[in-house]
Design an enzyme around this catalytic site. Sequence first.
Site, PDB file in Angstrom:
ATOM      1  N   CYS A 116     -26.792   2.164   8.969  1.00  0.00           N
ATOM      2  CA  CYS A 116     -26.290   2.946  10.079  1.00  0.00           C
ATOM      3  C   CYS A 116     -26.241   2.117  11.344  1.00  0.00           C
ATOM      4  O   CYS A 116     -27.112   1.288  11.583  1.00  0.00           O
ATOM      5  CB  CYS A 116     -27.196   4.153  10.282  1.00  0.00           C
ATOM      6  SG  CYS A 116     -26.614   5.224  11.585  1.00  0.00           S
ATOM      7  N   HIS A 158     -23.568  11.973   5.878  1.00  0.00           N
ATOM      8  CA  HIS A 158     -24.315  11.131   6.817  1.00  0.00           C
ATOM      9  C   HIS A 158     -24.026  11.560   8.259  1.00  0.00           C
ATOM     10  O   HIS A 158     -24.946  11.760   9.061  1.00  0.00           O
ATOM     11  CB  HIS A 158     -23.900   9.671   6.573  1.00  0.00           C
ATOM     12  CG  HIS A 158     -24.563   8.658   7.436  1.00  0.00           C
ATOM     13  ND1 HIS A 158     -25.556   7.836   6.968  1.00  0.00           N
ATOM     14  CD2 HIS A 158     -24.356   8.297   8.724  1.00  0.00           C
ATOM     15  CE1 HIS A 158     -25.945   7.018   7.939  1.00  0.00           C
ATOM     16  NE2 HIS A 158     -25.217   7.271   9.009  1.00  0.00           N
ATOM     17  N   GLU A 159     -22.755  11.711   8.598  1.00  0.00           N
ATOM     18  CA  GLU A 159     -22.380  12.075   9.966  1.00  0.00           C
ATOM     19  C   GLU A 159     -22.742  13.527  10.282  1.00  0.00           C
ATOM     20  O   GLU A 159     -23.181  13.827  11.397  1.00  0.00           O
ATOM     21  CB  GLU A 159     -20.892  11.815  10.215  1.00  0.00           C
ATOM     22  CG  GLU A 159     -20.460  10.374  10.030  1.00  0.00           C
ATOM     23  CD  GLU A 159     -21.270   9.355  10.825  1.00  0.00           C
ATOM     24  OE1 GLU A 159     -21.808   9.697  11.907  1.00  0.00           O
ATOM     25  OE2 GLU A 159     -21.373   8.205  10.357  1.00  0.00           O
TER      26      GLU A 159
END
Length: 180
Positions: A116, A158-159
């Site tokens: 990330c 993830h976002e």
Amino acid sequence: MTNVRLNGVPVDAYPRHAPEARRGRMRPITTTGHPVLHRPCRPVTAYGTTELAQLVEDLFATMYAADGMGLAANQIGVNLRLFVYDWTENGTRHVGHLANPVITRSSGRTLDEEGCLSVPGRFARVPRAEHVAVHGADQHGTPLTITGSGYFARCLQHETDYTRGRLFRDRRRPKKGRSR
């Protein structure tokens, strides 16, 4: 030839970078430990504003400058449930943004490595759904449902997690030999 899906809708042609990025400015990326990353973000309530359009533009510009595939607003210090993405997989390029994302459907399980932009230099194996549908809206308030499989599904999850104050490392399974 790559197929392009803009906010989930097929388009005939699309430039190398989202046009919004040309109007945006790169902002510093917030890194782990900053409070804005570790708490749920406020929902987007004002659509169609110049401020929201500028935020989408800045998110794209920052994501491309950092060589990312997705970026949430809190990753540039803005406490809003919004993210942008640009990912190509299996001959399909997915580009867009999503406000107030909610995962409405998921199936299958996969374990793969993630990293990330807000956790630089760290990677971990993270369990995720193999297929997802994420519902939200575009910057104008138009409802959208984005579906994804494989690594694009991982990107969407993830976002979406970021907008809820959850980093990938909160879901991780540490990989031997890597720092936590």
